[in-house]
Enzyme design. Structure first.
Site, PDB file in Angstrom:
ATOM      1  N   HIS A  46       0.972  -0.770   0.021  1.00  0.00           N
ATOM      2  CA  HIS A  46       0.189   0.726  -0.001  1.00  0.00           C
ATOM      3  C   HIS A  46       1.699   1.610   0.266  1.00  0.00           C
ATOM      4  CE1 HIS A  46      -3.827   1.885   0.150  1.00  0.00           C
ATOM      5  NE2 HIS A  46      -3.322   2.675   1.171  1.00  0.00           N
ATOM      6  N   HIS A  93     -10.281   2.361  -0.929  1.00  0.00           N
ATOM      7  CA  HIS A  93     -10.458   1.899   0.342  1.00  0.00           C
ATOM      8  C   HIS A  93     -11.834   1.247   0.844  1.00  0.00           C
ATOM      9  CE1 HIS A  93     -10.298   4.390   4.159  1.00  0.00           C
ATOM     10  NE2 HIS A  93      -9.188   4.116   4.138  1.00  0.00           N
TER      11      HIS A  93
END
EC number: 6.3.5.3
Length: 744
Positions: A46, A93
């Site tokens: 990430h 998300h």
């Protein structure tokens, strides 16, 4: 004395054994737990893009309008003329939304907007791209309701209009929904704030909300497959407060306007450690940080918890020495925390202290992308399904009888992937700020006025993941092309893109093959349209690993490289909308029809044939259609334009007709299969309507293929080859009633 971590500790934190060895080599010793936690989040997929960066670097990133290189700042930045710039980005998300849909989606909206105003831009518009599983499932309904409410509540309270987006449903997203949020803002060219740190002795401040235990290891959480234990990681989901964010927006823009800062960065993934390391690396300096000075909302937080917390609505600011009191006064005015937590040093290292004790000492550059973070060249392998899909034979699909066309029309109009998303968008405030021009007259892309000017940004998000799965390279070319086609259909000129690359586990060669193919397709299309990539987000591990199942490409979501495109439109006189305007107007098809039903909603959902290649597509031809359409719009030769996508020509005609209650009467061509002509999704096609008196001028000036289809009618019927398939009234009822029938 605390025992030092072992390789098993590293593995539990998501690090590979060889990464643990590299950390020991960098430090010259075994890290303590806080230091290992730091590396684990900063070297997670990430934050580090370790499995994707080698391919991301191949994407085109330059144009005369580009003001910031991709990945260098919090968001992309392009010059829109007259001393103004547009800042825009899309991010995911996904994992948080799979666990707690309301907060997962809400904090996604908050995070993307912080990326925009951290650079000094005031956000003016938001989009979202959502993917959910089968709507028959109660879990899917729960996810949809939670995500939509989270986006609506946060965006509406924050005061930024949500002006468009896309929503798809497919079984592949049953476990892993995708929640991609896009934001765009405007700033003056001379007021661009950078995420950097320099100047020994300059004070380091944390501003905004207090720090809690929410979101700890959120970056690591976003870098692993969804499994049975995922629900136990609820603390990895952040909690948002849109009212705090609104205050933070105003305070931040005031700080930037008064030039009280050296550098500023949003605290998103990995919190304090990410901001301190990235800013220090960029400025080639270090920092000394006092963690006990961080405003906390929970007692007895440990150093690693403070460093890794992803509590929302926070910024890290390196202020100019001597401007501390002036800065504090601004944050006091907005009733926000503003605490000095450190100073800039010349060490190029990060020294973290807790109550005077050194708890971590790490080199800033070795934590970040482009520094010491690992970079991997993953292997890839063509999955077996790819060649199987190519064996599809259209002749094995029987053409419907006349009554079959009535059934197909009704089926497609009420399919969740095609039907109106009004149930969703009516929960979003599109009018706040009064800049959105498409409330009463929709276009294929959202047209948003830049206040105080005659400029408009034209924005859209697009991706048909079924096409990308069938052929990643072609499918991603289509995603970029459809985004550009939507911008052009709205009257705009494509300028640049941001992307959100949603894929499964990159360690699976078949998944990585999908990723590589998509990047190649994106590169080719962006080069063709002159739309460089300004940045974006990679979201891997959108994959479930049920017990006793070896994860493969079949357990991953469809590869979904969402394209967020920015276009520009000077003035509104050339703004084009999708709705038919007058009875008797002539309807034309721009572009060539094809005998193609591959990967169409008709074939996949109605005919229940899941295996077929991507729709027919030619990039050069697509470009020529765009150029022709731009000239027709500029010469005022068309009344409406609507691109043909899901559901094919019939759905494009229906959507153009329904908005103002018209019907249509058209003839198909005997050269093509009727089902392909009406419901096929071959690309590079647009439905336009023109005034009858402009027929000759239109046909003379249209510099690409066109076909006369028929006329706009006021008789309330959708008529094809003299057969009424449905009335306008019934079509609208099916189209607008589909989602409420599942969700209300």
């Amino acid at each position: 004395m605390e025992a030092l971590p072992t390789v098993d500790t590293a593995k539990k934190l998501g690090l590979l054994p060889e990464e643990f060895e590299k950390i020991k080599e960098i430090l010259g010793r075994t890290p303590n737990f806080t230091e290992l936690s730091i590396f684990s989040v900063m070297w997670s997929e990430h934050c580090s893009y370790k499995n994707s960066i080698v391919w991301l670097k191949t994407l085109p990133k330059d144009s005369p309008r580009m003001l910031a290189k991709a990945g260098e700042e919090n968001a992309g930045l392009v010059d829109i003329g007259d001393g103004l710039a547009c800042c825009f980005k899309i991010e995911s998300h996904n994992h948080p939304s799979a666990v707690e849909p309301y907060q997962g989606a809400a904090t996604g909206v908050g995070g993307i907007n912080r990326d925009i105003f951290t650079m000094g831009a005031r956000p003016i518009a938001q989009l979202n791209s959502l993917r959910f599983g089968n709507l028959e499932l109660e879990r899917t309904k729960w996810l949809v309701k939670g995500v939509v409410k989270g986006i609506g509540d946060y965006g509406n309270s924050f005061g930024i209009p949500t002006v468009g987006g896309e929503v798809y449903f497919d079984d592949c997203y049953n476990v892993n929904p995708l929640v991609n949020a896009f934001s765009a803002g405007i700033l003056k060219n001379g007021k661009i704030a950078k995420a950097t740190s320099y100047g020994v002795g300059n004070p380091v401040f944390i501003v905004g909300s207090a720090t809690g235990k929410d979101g700890i290891h959120g970056a690591t959480f976003a870098s692993e497959d969804i499994s049975e234990k995922t629900a136990e990681k609820l603390p990895a989901v952040q909690v948002g407060d849109p009212f705090q964010e609104k205050l933070l927006l105003e305070a931040t823009l005031e700080i930037i306007d008064k030039e009280l800062y050296i550098g500023i960065q949003d605290m998103g993934a990995a919190g304090i450690i990410c901001s301190t390391s990235e800013m220090s690396t960029k400025g080639e300096h270090g920092m000394e940080i006092w963690l006990d000075k961080v405003p906390m909302r929970q007692p007895n937080m440990k150093p690693f918890e403070i460093l890794l917390s992803e509590s929302q609505e926070r910024m890290l600011i390196v202020a100019k020495k001597g401007k501390e009191e002036e800065m504090k006064a601004i944050f006091d005015k907005w009733d926000l925390n503003c605490a000095q937590i450190g100073v800039v040093t010349d060490t190029k290292r990060l020294h973290f202290y807790m109550n005077g004790e050194l708890v971590a000492d790490v080199p800033a550059k070795d934590l970040v992308l482009g520094g010491g973070a690992p970079v991997y060249y993953r292997e890839w392998k063509e999955p077996a399904y790819y060649q199987e899909y190519k064996k599809f034979d259209i002749d094995k699909i029987h053409e419907p009888n006349p009554e079959g066309y009535v059934k197909i029309a009704k089926y497609l109009l009420s399919h969740p992937n095609i039907a109106s998303k009004k149930w969703i968008y009516q929960q979003y405030d599109s009018m706040v700020g009064t800049a959105f021009t498409g409330v009463n007259e929709p276009s294929d892309a959202a047209v948003v006025n830049v206040k105080g000017t005659n400029k408009n940004i034209v924005i859209t998000v697009d991706c048909n993941s079924r096409y990308v799965k069938a052929d990643p390279e072609v499918g991603c070319m289509i995603a970029v092309s459809e985004a550009a086609r939507n911008v052009v259909c709205a009257g705009g000129e494509p300028v640049a893109i941001t992307n959100n690359l949603n894929f499964g586990n990159p360690y699976l060669p078949e998944v990585y093959w999908q990723f590589v193919g998509a990047i190649k397709g994106m590169k080719a299309a962006c080069e063709k349209f002159g739309t460089p990539v300004t940045g974006g987000n990679v979201s891997f591990y959108n994959q479930s690993t049920p017990k006793n199942v070896v994860a493969g490409v079949e357990s991953a979501v469809n590869p979904t490289p969402t394209i967020g495109m920015l276009g520009l439109l000077e003035g509104v006189e050339n703004k084009m909308t999708l709705s038919f305007k007058n009875e008797g107007d002539l309807i034309y098809l721009i572009g060539l029809p094809k005998n193609c039903i591959s990967s169409s909603e008709y074939l996949y959902s109605y005919c229940k044939v899941k295996e077929s290649p991507a729709p027919m597509f030619d990039l050069d031809y697509e470009f020529s259609v765009h150029q022709a359409l731009k000239k027709l719009i500029a010469n005022k030769l068309i009344q409406s334009a609507h691109d043909i996508s899901e559901g094919g020509l019939f759905i494009a005609l229906a959507e153009s007709a329904m908005h103002k209650g018209f019907g249509f009467n058209i003839l198909t061509s005997p050269t093509y299969r009727k089902d392909a002509f009406l419901f096929g999704e071959s690309q590079s096609r647009v439905v336009v309507s023109i005034k009858p008196e402009q027929k000759e001028a239109f046909e003379k000036n249209c510099q690409t293929d066109f076909t006369f289809l028929g006329k706009v009618t006021k008789d309330n019927y959708f008529t094809v080859d003299n057969q009424v398939l449905i009335t306008t009234e019934e079509a609208k009822k099916l189209y607008e009633g589909a989602l409420p029938s599942y969700l209300d």
